[in-house]
Design a protein around this motif. Structure first.
Motif, mmCIF file in Angstrom:
data_model
loop_
_atom_site.group_PDB
_atom_site.id
_atom_site.type_symbol
_atom_site.label_atom_id
_atom_site.label_comp_id
_atom_site.label_asym_id
_atom_site.label_seq_id
_atom_site.Cartn_x
_atom_site.Cartn_y
_atom_site.Cartn_z
ATOM 1 N N PRO A 124 0.826 -1.207 0.000
ATOM 2 C CA PRO A 124 0.000 0.000 0.000
ATOM 3 C C PRO A 124 0.865 1.265 0.000
ATOM 4 O O PRO A 124 2.079 1.188 0.164
ATOM 5 N N ALA A 125 0.191 2.400 -0.129
ATOM 6 C CA ALA A 125 0.917 3.673 -0.193
ATOM 7 C C ALA A 125 1.225 4.235 1.188
ATOM 8 O O ALA A 125 2.045 5.134 1.311
ATOM 9 N N THR A 126 0.567 3.720 2.224
ATOM 10 C CA THR A 126 0.852 4.220 3.576
ATOM 11 C C THR A 126 2.169 3.631 4.069
ATOM 12 O O THR A 126 2.743 2.739 3.443
ATOM 13 N N GLU A 127 2.652 4.132 5.205
ATOM 14 C CA GLU A 127 3.741 3.452 5.902
ATOM 15 C C GLU A 127 3.247 2.051 6.262
ATOM 16 O O GLU A 127 2.056 1.868 6.550
ATOM 17 N N ILE A 128 4.130 1.086 6.249
ATOM 18 C CA ILE A 128 3.696 -0.265 6.622
ATOM 19 C C ILE A 128 4.717 -0.903 7.550
ATOM 20 O O ILE A 128 5.870 -0.481 7.612
ATOM 21 N N LYS A 129 4.237 -1.932 8.270
ATOM 22 C CA LYS A 129 5.201 -2.667 9.072
ATOM 23 C C LYS A 129 5.945 -3.629 8.153
ATOM 24 O O LYS A 129 5.368 -4.208 7.237
ATOM 25 N N CYS A 130 7.211 -3.750 8.405
ATOM 26 C CA CYS A 130 8.104 -4.592 7.616
ATOM 27 C C CYS A 130 7.940 -4.366 6.122
ATOM 28 O O CYS A 130 7.317 -5.164 5.429
ATOM 29 N N ALA A 131 8.540 -3.289 5.650
ATOM 30 C CA ALA A 131 8.405 -2.947 4.229
ATOM 31 C C ALA A 131 9.019 -4.007 3.326
ATOM 32 O O ALA A 131 8.805 -4.001 2.118
ATOM 33 N N GLY A 132 9.764 -4.922 3.893
ATOM 34 C CA GLY A 132 10.349 -5.980 3.079
ATOM 35 C C GLY A 132 9.402 -7.133 2.810
ATOM 36 O O GLY A 132 9.574 -7.880 1.843
ATOM 37 N N ALA A 133 8.396 -7.292 3.659
ATOM 38 C CA ALA A 133 7.550 -8.483 3.587
ATOM 39 C C ALA A 133 6.841 -8.664 2.239
ATOM 40 O O ALA A 133 6.776 -9.779 1.723
ATOM 41 N N PRO A 134 6.310 -7.584 1.632
ATOM 42 C CA PRO A 134 5.656 -7.771 0.333
ATOM 43 C C PRO A 134 6.632 -8.285 -0.732
ATOM 44 O O PRO A 134 6.263 -9.120 -1.562
ATOM 45 N N LEU A 135 7.864 -7.799 -0.671
ATOM 46 C CA LEU A 135 8.879 -8.227 -1.639
ATOM 47 C C LEU A 135 9.274 -9.677 -1.402
ATOM 48 O O LEU A 135 9.450 -10.456 -2.339
ATOM 49 N N LYS A 136 9.388 -10.029 -0.117
ATOM 50 C CA LYS A 136 9.763 -11.407 0.210
ATOM 51 C C LYS A 136 8.762 -12.392 -0.374
ATOM 52 O O LYS A 136 9.129 -13.468 -0.848
ATOM 53 N N MET A 137 7.476 -12.044 -0.322
ATOM 54 C CA MET A 137 6.470 -12.969 -0.836
ATOM 55 C C MET A 137 6.654 -13.194 -2.328
ATOM 56 O O MET A 137 6.471 -14.306 -2.827
ATOM 57 N N ALA A 138 7.024 -12.135 -3.065
ATOM 58 C CA ALA A 138 7.260 -12.291 -4.503
ATOM 59 C C ALA A 138 8.455 -13.213 -4.752
ATOM 60 O O ALA A 138 8.398 -14.127 -5.584
ATOM 61 N N PHE A 139 9.526 -12.994 -3.991
ATOM 62 C CA PHE A 139 10.713 -13.844 -4.143
ATOM 63 C C PHE A 139 10.394 -15.303 -3.794
ATOM 64 O O PHE A 139 10.814 -16.228 -4.480
ATOM 65 N N LEU A 140 9.648 -15.484 -2.703
ATOM 66 C CA LEU A 140 9.344 -16.849 -2.260
ATOM 67 C C LEU A 140 8.452 -17.565 -3.263
ATOM 68 O O LEU A 140 8.642 -18.750 -3.536
ATOM 69 N N ALA A 141 7.487 -16.851 -3.822
ATOM 70 C CA ALA A 141 6.606 -17.464 -4.825
ATOM 71 C C ALA A 141 7.435 -17.936 -6.018
ATOM 72 O O ALA A 141 7.242 -19.045 -6.526
ATOM 73 N N GLU A 142 8.382 -17.111 -6.425
ATOM 74 C CA GLU A 142 9.236 -17.469 -7.562
ATOM 75 C C GLU A 142 10.024 -18.728 -7.236
ATOM 76 O O GLU A 142 10.112 -19.660 -8.036
ATOM 77 N N ASP A 143 10.607 -18.756 -6.034
ATOM 78 C CA ASP A 143 11.447 -19.884 -5.650
ATOM 79 C C ASP A 143 10.630 -21.165 -5.522
ATOM 80 O O ASP A 143 11.050 -22.238 -5.964
#
Lengths: 438, 117
Positions: free
Chosen positions: A195-214
């Motif tokens: 989302p566009a707001t501040e979020i907790k753990c800004a890395g988590a959305p990216l991690k999910m993309a990496f994990l899905a790929e793996d």
């Protein structure tokens, strides 16, 4: 999160486990400071990572204080574990414990939420109607996930028709894994983003993309899945150097990045997502979507007028001094954890560095001194790039990388040791932090 | 507690294994080490025959330790990404090798007795 020498040492304390027993050579721990006598009434809002750890620390440092902890949630969630649950590596139970089991003697826990907060009269009203007067208030309420901020979405969609939402809690993270598992079996289009707001753990959305790929690759289905990550602005990560590294990794892994795309609506039946972009709304069909909603301060906190008046107006993070975490208008109030209106870090690692600062300023004042500890914006993100590898990204307010092990653990390299920290060292360290022992 | 101290590490290890299991493991390690010293003093010499078997068992201990760590961390050898990873892995193998060798030596000494040469 004060500077160089002690800071580096403390980062090691947080992350140093996997680095091995060599650290044993480090010096023994000094005895705890003598307990400070006081009759202060201290109220802590929230029994998450920050509130629980602070209750333990204050109970150990103060004698005679009335410490009251307010939180209706009987379960304590180890939130850094949600990603691992959503990747099928851990069960939901991995992140669940009981609030009560972490609380020290001498702290009264009221299992209710705050219903009202008057920072002028220094009073908190609970949902059960109790009125708690305080001399000091530690706001560690965490944040609210604004699921309604995404049109057409509701939590009962999670676990069906390709909808995942692991931020919602351990059970939802497990449901999210079932959808990811199905998706990586069958193939199709997978959508990720934040989302566009501040979020907790800004890395988590990216991690999910990496994990899905793996996960798709491990199943031999990489060719059958198409993965797209939606960034809320022109970057994948707030730090420019990390953004470029992630962009490079996305290129290598074949994950498409779309910028200035913010999820605004979901049609679960048709499996179509709508994104707000500068050029107008864009719709995309999907077979799998990871939904992360806008995040804001809880209503009670916002209504109490604690937020910044010139920034984050739609989010309400409280107006604290970035160095001392003390409220700038109400000195009896401190902000701890996600609720603190500081420009970096809504993570457990940040909480770990907020704690000694708030503790120092509060206890020093009760002892008639002035606190000296400061927070420099430190936060850490073990950016998982595949199962078995991560990048240990640490940084501060100035957007500088602040590696705990410079020259040994490179922050922008995908390393097994960084994965080890996330996988085995982080939860015990977190638990030790909750008990006030780390 | 802002420094990396021995007490912090103990606290974290207690959380990792559970307080009971952690101290039980420490006790077992201490017991085996103590028994090793005991048989050395008892026999007043290092038995080369037992030492040979202990040495031969080292690769087993090394492989076992590496396998165990990879298994509990959902990792594979192909996840090793840089020199530090190989160093950590080598450290794990070394600890496994030495620990297992000591165990093998002690077990031989206790089972076969000193007059085994």
């Amino acid at each position: 999160m004060p500077e160089p020498l002690t800071l580096k040492a403390s980062r090691r304390a947080f992350l140093g486990l996997a680095a091995g027993g060599a650290a044993l050579a480090a010096s023994g721990q000094g005895a705890r400071a003598e307990r400070t006598r006081t009759s202060a009434r201290i109220v802590i809002l929230g029994a998450g990572a920050g509130g629980t750890a602070m209750a333990n620390r204050l109970a150990a440092r103060l004698e005679g204080a009335t410490i009251t902890l307010l939180d209706a949630r009987r379960q304590h969630w180890y939130q850094p574990g949600f990603t691992l649950i959503a990747a099928g590596l851990k069960p939901a139970s991995y992140a669940i414990s009981r609030t009560a089991e972490w609380l020290p003697e001498g702290v009264e826990w009221i299992p209710e939420h705050a219903a009202g907060l008057d920072p002028v009269a220094q009073r908190v009203t609970t949902t059960g109607g109790r009125v708690l007067a305080y001399d000091y208030l530690i706001v560690a309420s965490g944040l609210t996930l604004d699921w309604e901020g995404i049109e057409g979405f509701s939590l009962d969609l999670v676990g069906h028709d390709g909808v995942s939402a692991h931020y919602a809690g351990p059970e939802y993270a497990e449901l999210s894994w079932r959808e990811l598992d199905r998706f990586t079996d069958r193939g199709g289009v997978g959508l990720f983003g934040r989302p566009a707001t501040e979020i907790k753990c800004a890395g988590a959305p990216l991690k999910m993309a990496f994990l899905a790929e793996d996960i798709a690759r491990r199943k031999g289905n990489r060719e059958r899945v198409q993965l797209t990550y939606h960034a809320q602005n022109q970057t994948l990560f707030g730090l420019p150097i990390v953004h470029h590294r992630l962009r490079q990794l996305f290129d290598e892994r074949g994950i498409e990045a779309r910028y200035d795309h913010v999820l605004k609506a979901l049609d679960a039946q048709r499996r179509v997502a709508t994104y707000a972009t500068p050029a107008g709304d864009v719709t995309t069909g999907y077979d799998f979507i990871n939904v992360i909603p806008p995040q804001r301060a809880p209503g009670v906190i916002r209504e109490a007028g604690l937020g910044w008046t010139d920034r984050w107006l739609d989010q309400g993070w409280i107006e604290v001094d970035p160095a001392t975490l003390r409220h700038r208008r109400y000195p009896a109030i401190f902000g701890l954890g996600d609720i603190a209106g500081v420009p970096k870090g809504k993570t457990a690692a940040s909480v770990k560095w907020h704690l000694p600062v708030v503790e120092d300023h509060l206890v020093s004042e009760l002892a008639g001194r002035e606190g000296t500890e400061t927070f420099n914006g430190y936060t850490a993100c073990p950016m998982i790039t595949r199962i078995g590898r991560a990048m240990l990204i640490e940084f501060d307010y100035t957007d500088n990388l602040t590696p705990s092990f410079p020259g040994i653990i490179a922050p922008l390299e995908e390393l097994w040791i960084s994965w080890l920290m996330k996988e085995i060292a982080l939860k015990p360290t977190y638990n030790a932090m909750l008990r006030g022992r780390a | 507690m802002k420094d990396l101290s021995f007490a912090t590490l103990i606290a974290v290890w207690e959380e990792m294994f559970g307080r009971g299991v952690f101290w039980a493991l420490v006790a077992i390690a201490a017991l085996i080490t103590g028994l090793y010293l005991h048989v050395l003093f008892r026999d007043r010499a290092l038995s080369l025959r037992k030492f040979l078997w202990a040495q031969l068992s080292m690769p087993v201990g090394a492989a076992g330790a590496v396998w165990f760590v990879l298994a509990i961390t959902a990792s594979r050898l192909s996840d090793m990404g840089g020199p530090i990873d190989w160093l950590v892995l080598a450290g794990i193998a070394l600890v496994g090798a030495v620990g297992f060798a000591i165990l093998v030596y002690v077990v031989q000494s206790l089972v076969r007795g000193p007059q085994d040469e």
